[in-house]
Scaffold this motif. Structure first.
Motif, PDB file in Angstrom:
ATOM      1  N   GLU A  98       0.831  -1.214   0.000  1.00  0.00           N
ATOM      2  CA  GLU A  98       0.000   0.000   0.000  1.00  0.00           C
ATOM      3  C   GLU A  98       0.860   1.257   0.000  1.00  0.00           C
ATOM      4  N   ASN A  99       1.979   1.236   0.719  1.00  0.00           N
ATOM      5  CA  ASN A  99       2.884   2.383   0.725  1.00  0.00           C
ATOM      6  C   ASN A  99       3.545   2.584  -0.637  1.00  0.00           C
ATOM      7  N   ILE A 100       3.983   1.502  -1.244  1.00  0.00           N
ATOM      8  CA  ILE A 100       4.724   1.595  -2.501  1.00  0.00           C
ATOM      9  C   ILE A 100       3.849   2.102  -3.639  1.00  0.00           C
ATOM     10  N   ILE A 101       2.593   1.666  -3.683  1.00  0.00           N
ATOM     11  CA  ILE A 101       1.728   2.032  -4.814  1.00  0.00           C
ATOM     12  C   ILE A 101       0.953   3.329  -4.571  1.00  0.00           C
ATOM     13  N   LEU A 102       1.091   3.920  -3.363  1.00  0.00           N
ATOM     14  CA  LEU A 102       0.310   5.101  -3.008  1.00  0.00           C
ATOM     15  C   LEU A 102       0.476   6.208  -4.056  1.00  0.00           C
ATOM     16  N   GLY A 103      -0.622   6.619  -4.658  1.00  0.00           N
ATOM     17  CA  GLY A 103      -0.582   7.636  -5.701  1.00  0.00           C
ATOM     18  C   GLY A 103      -0.409   7.074  -7.096  1.00  0.00           C
ATOM     19  N   LYS A 104      -0.103   5.784  -7.189  1.00  0.00           N
ATOM     20  CA  LYS A 104       0.052   5.134  -8.495  1.00  0.00           C
ATOM     21  C   LYS A 104      -0.531   3.715  -8.420  1.00  0.00           C
ATOM     22  N   LYS A 107      -5.353  -0.604 -11.125  1.00  0.00           N
ATOM     23  CA  LYS A 107      -6.788  -0.817 -10.931  1.00  0.00           C
ATOM     24  C   LYS A 107      -7.276  -2.040 -11.705  1.00  0.00           C
ATOM     25  N   HIS A 108      -8.307  -2.704 -11.128  1.00  0.00           N
ATOM     26  CA  HIS A 108      -9.069  -3.713 -11.858  1.00  0.00           C
ATOM     27  C   HIS A 108      -9.972  -3.000 -12.864  1.00  0.00           C
ATOM     28  N   GLY A 109     -10.579  -3.787 -13.714  1.00  0.00           N
ATOM     29  CA  GLY A 109     -11.526  -3.204 -14.664  1.00  0.00           C
ATOM     30  C   GLY A 109     -12.661  -2.482 -13.974  1.00  0.00           C
ATOM     31  N   ALA A 110     -13.037  -2.958 -12.787  1.00  0.00           N
ATOM     32  CA  ALA A 110     -14.152  -2.346 -12.059  1.00  0.00           C
ATOM     33  C   ALA A 110     -13.731  -1.079 -11.318  1.00  0.00           C
ATOM     34  N   GLY A 111     -12.448  -0.735 -11.399  1.00  0.00           N
ATOM     35  CA  GLY A 111     -11.978   0.486 -10.740  1.00  0.00           C
ATOM     36  C   GLY A 111     -11.427   0.277  -9.351  1.00  0.00           C
ATOM     37  N   THR A 112     -11.463  -0.962  -8.833  1.00  0.00           N
ATOM     38  CA  THR A 112     -10.891  -1.246  -7.510  1.00  0.00           C
ATOM     39  C   THR A 112      -9.387  -1.470  -7.642  1.00  0.00           C
ATOM     40  N   ILE A 113      -8.674  -1.275  -6.535  1.00  0.00           N
ATOM     41  CA  ILE A 113      -7.212  -1.390  -6.553  1.00  0.00           C
ATOM     42  C   ILE A 113      -6.803  -2.856  -6.636  1.00  0.00           C
ATOM     43  N   ASP A 114      -5.882  -3.132  -7.541  1.00  0.00           N
ATOM     44  CA  ASP A 114      -5.404  -4.501  -7.753  1.00  0.00           C
ATOM     45  C   ASP A 114      -4.165  -4.754  -6.880  1.00  0.00           C
ATOM     46  N   ILE A 115      -4.405  -5.057  -5.600  1.00  0.00           N
ATOM     47  CA  ILE A 115      -3.313  -5.270  -4.647  1.00  0.00           C
ATOM     48  C   ILE A 115      -2.479  -6.480  -5.035  1.00  0.00           C
ATOM     49  N   LYS A 116      -3.124  -7.529  -5.521  1.00  0.00           N
ATOM     50  CA  LYS A 116      -2.402  -8.767  -5.828  1.00  0.00           C
ATOM     51  C   LYS A 116      -1.350  -8.555  -6.917  1.00  0.00           C
ATOM     52  N   SER A 117      -1.724  -7.912  -8.022  1.00  0.00           N
ATOM     53  CA  SER A 117      -0.750  -7.692  -9.105  1.00  0.00           C
ATOM     54  C   SER A 117       0.357  -6.736  -8.663  1.00  0.00           C
ATOM     55  N   ALA A 118       0.004  -5.754  -7.823  1.00  0.00           N
ATOM     56  CA  ALA A 118       1.009  -4.832  -7.301  1.00  0.00           C
ATOM     57  C   ALA A 118       2.018  -5.579  -6.427  1.00  0.00           C
ATOM     58  N   ALA A 119       1.505  -6.467  -5.563  1.00  0.00           N
ATOM     59  CA  ALA A 119       2.391  -7.257  -4.689  1.00  0.00           C
ATOM     60  C   ALA A 119       3.298  -8.162  -5.507  1.00  0.00           C
ATOM     61  N   ARG A 124       8.764  -9.123  -7.661  1.00  0.00           N
ATOM     62  CA  ARG A 124       9.688  -9.243  -8.803  1.00  0.00           C
ATOM     63  C   ARG A 124      10.830  -8.226  -8.686  1.00  0.00           C
ATOM     64  N   LEU A 125      10.495  -6.984  -8.362  1.00  0.00           N
ATOM     65  CA  LEU A 125      11.522  -5.941  -8.220  1.00  0.00           C
ATOM     66  C   LEU A 125      12.449  -6.243  -7.051  1.00  0.00           C
TER      67      LEU A 125
END
Length: 522
Positions: A98-104, A107-119, A124-125
């Motif tokens: 949540e800290n890393i993606i804050l401001g960027k 999103k899923h197609g429905a507009g909700t935040i895609d935490i799984k793909s971000a994690a 990977r990084l």
């Protein structure tokens, strides 16, 4: 020569104060370029200009040969510039992801935040750059070193290939510093370029390719690190020769000032962190405490100073039982405290420099009369200490928040030493200070000792503990594992003790001889 960053003739002025005076800094692709200078020299200001937090009053910035105007951090991010700040910009109650993606946020197609793909991207990084983190851990629950990795990942997640590190090792343990240096080398090997702000000459010599020295807002010189040495860099930085090893007479310890007996202290989770600890400090000596962070140092200091409750055991100061007394009562018994967290326990950041100098004594004359503060007396006193401790500030009326970290530390040290306490607790007293200021503080601690005061020094810097202390107590798992003489030990033995391995005294001299032989061969 192709530069990825060119800061040409940059000037930045605050009122009548010239923070950056016509400075030029050029960063090559694939290099670590160190920015070295005293506290308040203008290093962080220059980098805040590059990151878009400040706008320059003169000069030009070029990124990969193209002239740019960096009006805010979002523009810097779009140009591939990321900054890891000295004081982390993290939300404690958020997870790493949540800290890393804050401001960027993806999103899923429905507009909700895609935490799984971000994690998954963060994992990977972290594997690519050797930054092992748990993407689902809450930031408040992870170490300072791990929080710094989160800050680095935040810049990489945004696509930065130019990274600014502002005093990155100021709050790290020795092991975390080694890990960070490895991470920086890995980043360079993957095509990144780094500007490193640091006071630590040893780290510059180990990791940097070039170094630019800034003194009082002016660029003094840029050198190839392979062609210089710590002595030359220190002289360029402060404008005079610097003594790295503090000269001191043998200690002449007298009666006991602090006695800690069978002390038990719990941490915020209710877990014992100090476990039946025994300790004493005498007049005329500096007792250094060495240990890996998290072995009970913080809880021990807070118990002695009244900031944390003692579960059992006793603390005696100048013959008086101070166990579980209020902090002011303990202070007035004869305690001075340089806290390890200057922002949380050392200063009121929105108060002026002058007000911070009298935080421990504002209710006494001459600073207060019949309950009314005497501003003339307060600021006359503050101006005396500003000069005596070389605090770089525009005036005593400036808020403490506006000072550099090192100058904030000087305010605390000046306030505590000038009160002339019987016991001075110095916790990380030189954290964030340049070599000139470190030399000054070490001399002040030794002066306290020579004036018959007791000094308890807690530091993660083994060089500092060995250089300044008369005895060294090694803390491990909430207990004092051993007390050694700095003249009869070395970093190898201290390292073993800090890891919980008590050294066999019969083999002690043999180990020292082997260490000396190894140093000679190197």
């Amino acid at each position: 020569m192709d530069y990825v960053i060119e800061m040409l003739n940059i000037t930045k002025v605050f009122g009548n104060f010239v923070a950056n005076d016509n400075i030029t800094l050029q960063l090559k692709k694939g290099e670590i370029h160190a920015l070295l200078g005293e506290n308040g020299a203008g290093k962080s200001t220059l980098m805040n200009v590059l990151f878009g937090l400040y706008q320059p009053d003169g000069g030009e910035i070029r990124v990969k040969g193209k002239s740019v105007k960096i009006t805010d951090p979002n523009v810097a991010n779009d140009l591939g510039i990321g900054m890891v700040h000295q004081h982390f910009m993290l939300v404690d109650t958020f997870t790493v992801t949540e800290n890393i993606i804050l401001g960027k946020e993806p999103k899923h197609g429905a507009g909700t935040i895609d935490i799984k793909s971000a994690a998954e991207e963060i994992t990977r990084l972290s594997e690519l750059y050797g930054l092992e983190v748990d993407p689902y851990a809450v930031v408040a629950d992870i170490s300072v070193g791990m929080q710094q990795r989160v800050e680095i990942l935040k810049t990489l997640y945004r696509g930065a290939d130019i990274l600014i590190f502002d005093e990155p090792t100021a709050s790290l343990t020795p092991q975390e510093i080694i890990e960070l240096i490895d991470i920086m080398k890995k980043l360079i090997s993957e095509g990144k370029s780094i500007i490193l702000i640091t006071h630590k000459l040893k780290e510059i010599m180990e990791v940097a390719d070039r170094v630019t020295v800034i003194r009082r807002g002016k660029a003094i010189k840029t050198l190839n690190v392979a062609e210089t040495n710590p002595t030359e860099l220190a002289s360029l930085m402060v404008g005079r020769d610097v003594v790295f090893k503090t000269e001191k007479k043998p200690a002449n310890p007298k009666e006991e000032v602090l006695k800690v007996e069978n002390l038990v202290v719990k941490d915020y989770r209710g877990v014992d962190k100090v476990k039946n600890l025994n300790l004493s400090v005498r007049r005329g000596e500096i007792l250094g405490i060495a240990g890996v962070d998290g072995n009970g140092q913080t809880e021990l200091i807070e118990a002695i100073t009244g900031l944390r409750r003692v579960e059992s055991g006793n603390i005696t100061l100048v013959g008086k039982d101070i166990t579980n007394l209020k902090p002011r009562k303990i202070t007035e018994t004869g305690l001075g405290h340089i806290p390890q967290d200057r922002h949380r326990h050392g200063l009121v950041l929105n108060f002026s420099v002058g007000e911070n100098f009298v935080l421990q004594s504002y209710y006494h004359e001459p600073f207060s009369k019949i309950g009314v503060l005497q501003n003339r007396e307060i600021y006359n006193y503050a101006n005396k200490l500003i000069e005596e401790y070389d605090v770089r500030t525009q005036s005593a009326y400036e808020p403490a928040r506006a000072l550099s970290g090192g100058n904030q530390q000087k305010v605390i040290i000046g306030r505590e030493i000038d009160r002339d306490p019987d016991l001075l607790i110095a916790a990380q007293p030189t954290r964030g200070l340049d070599v000139g200021a470190i030399e000054f503080i070490h001399k002040r601690l030794i002066e306290q000792r020579d004036n018959g005061k007791a000094v308890l020094l807690i530091s993660f810097e083994l060089d500092e503990v060995m250089n300044v202390s008369d005895r060294i107590a090694v803390i491990f798992d909430g207990q004092i594992l051993d007390i050694v003489n700095p003249k009869e030990t070395n970093e190898q033995e201290l390292g073993l003790l800090m890891a919980g391995h008590k050294v066999d005294r019969d083999n002690h001299q043999q180990m020292l001889d082997q260490a000396v032989k190894k140093e000679g061969e190197e």
